[in-house]
Design a protein around this motif. Sequence first.
Motif, short mmCIF file in Angstrom:
data_model
loop_
_atom_site.label_atom_id
_atom_site.label_comp_id
_atom_site.label_asym_id
_atom_site.label_seq_id
_atom_site.Cartn_x
_atom_site.Cartn_y
_atom_site.Cartn_z
N MET A 30 0.86 -1.17 0.00
CA MET A 30 0.00 0.00 0.00
C MET A 30 0.91 1.23 0.00
N ASN A 31 0.60 2.17 -0.91
CA ASN A 31 1.40 3.40 -0.95
C ASN A 31 0.92 4.40 0.11
N GLU B 251 -12.24 -6.38 2.85
CA GLU B 251 -10.80 -6.42 2.65
C GLU B 251 -10.26 -4.99 2.59
N PRO B 252 -10.17 -4.32 3.74
CA PRO B 252 -9.75 -2.92 3.73
C PRO B 252 -8.36 -2.71 3.14
N THR B 253 -7.43 -3.61 3.40
CA THR B 253 -6.08 -3.44 2.86
C THR B 253 -6.10 -3.46 1.34
N LYS B 254 -6.85 -4.38 0.78
CA LYS B 254 -6.96 -4.46 -0.68
C LYS B 254 -7.63 -3.21 -1.24
N TYR B 255 -8.70 -2.76 -0.58
CA TYR B 255 -9.43 -1.59 -1.05
C TYR B 255 -8.54 -0.34 -1.03
N PHE B 256 -7.84 -0.12 0.08
CA PHE B 256 -7.02 1.08 0.18
C PHE B 256 -5.74 0.99 -0.64
N PRO C 297 -17.40 -0.13 -1.47
CA PRO C 297 -16.87 -1.36 -2.04
C PRO C 297 -16.50 -2.33 -0.93
N VAL C 298 -16.87 -3.56 -1.11
CA VAL C 298 -16.56 -4.60 -0.12
C VAL C 298 -15.79 -5.76 -0.76
N SER C 299 -15.11 -5.47 -1.83
CA SER C 299 -14.38 -6.54 -2.53
C SER C 299 -13.17 -7.00 -1.77
#
Length: 93
Positions: free
Chosen positions: A1-2, A25-30, A91-93
């Motif tokens: 994550m940047n 998946e908050p890490t993936k989203y952010f 988004p909840v992906s």
Amino acid sequence: MNHYGAQMMRHWQAEHHQAYGELREPTKYFTQLGEEIAEQVELRARSLAGVAPPGEGYLGRLQRLNTARLEAEGAIVREYLQQEPEAGETPVS
């Protein structure tokens, strides 16, 4: 994550508790959001920097490009920070 994604994640944790909690998946989203912001900053910075004027030296070019990047970053990050997550559209992906 940047750093843009990390900044947005901290902002959501502090200001948008419910929307943040709805992310699976908050890490993936952010991570994705940070990449999107970085791309927008790059595009805006290129646009703001424009074409080098004739006779521009190294320091002048460096100043022009750095100024464009800082202006672009400030504007883009501010735009994203001001966006409110909408109910049911988080988004909840």
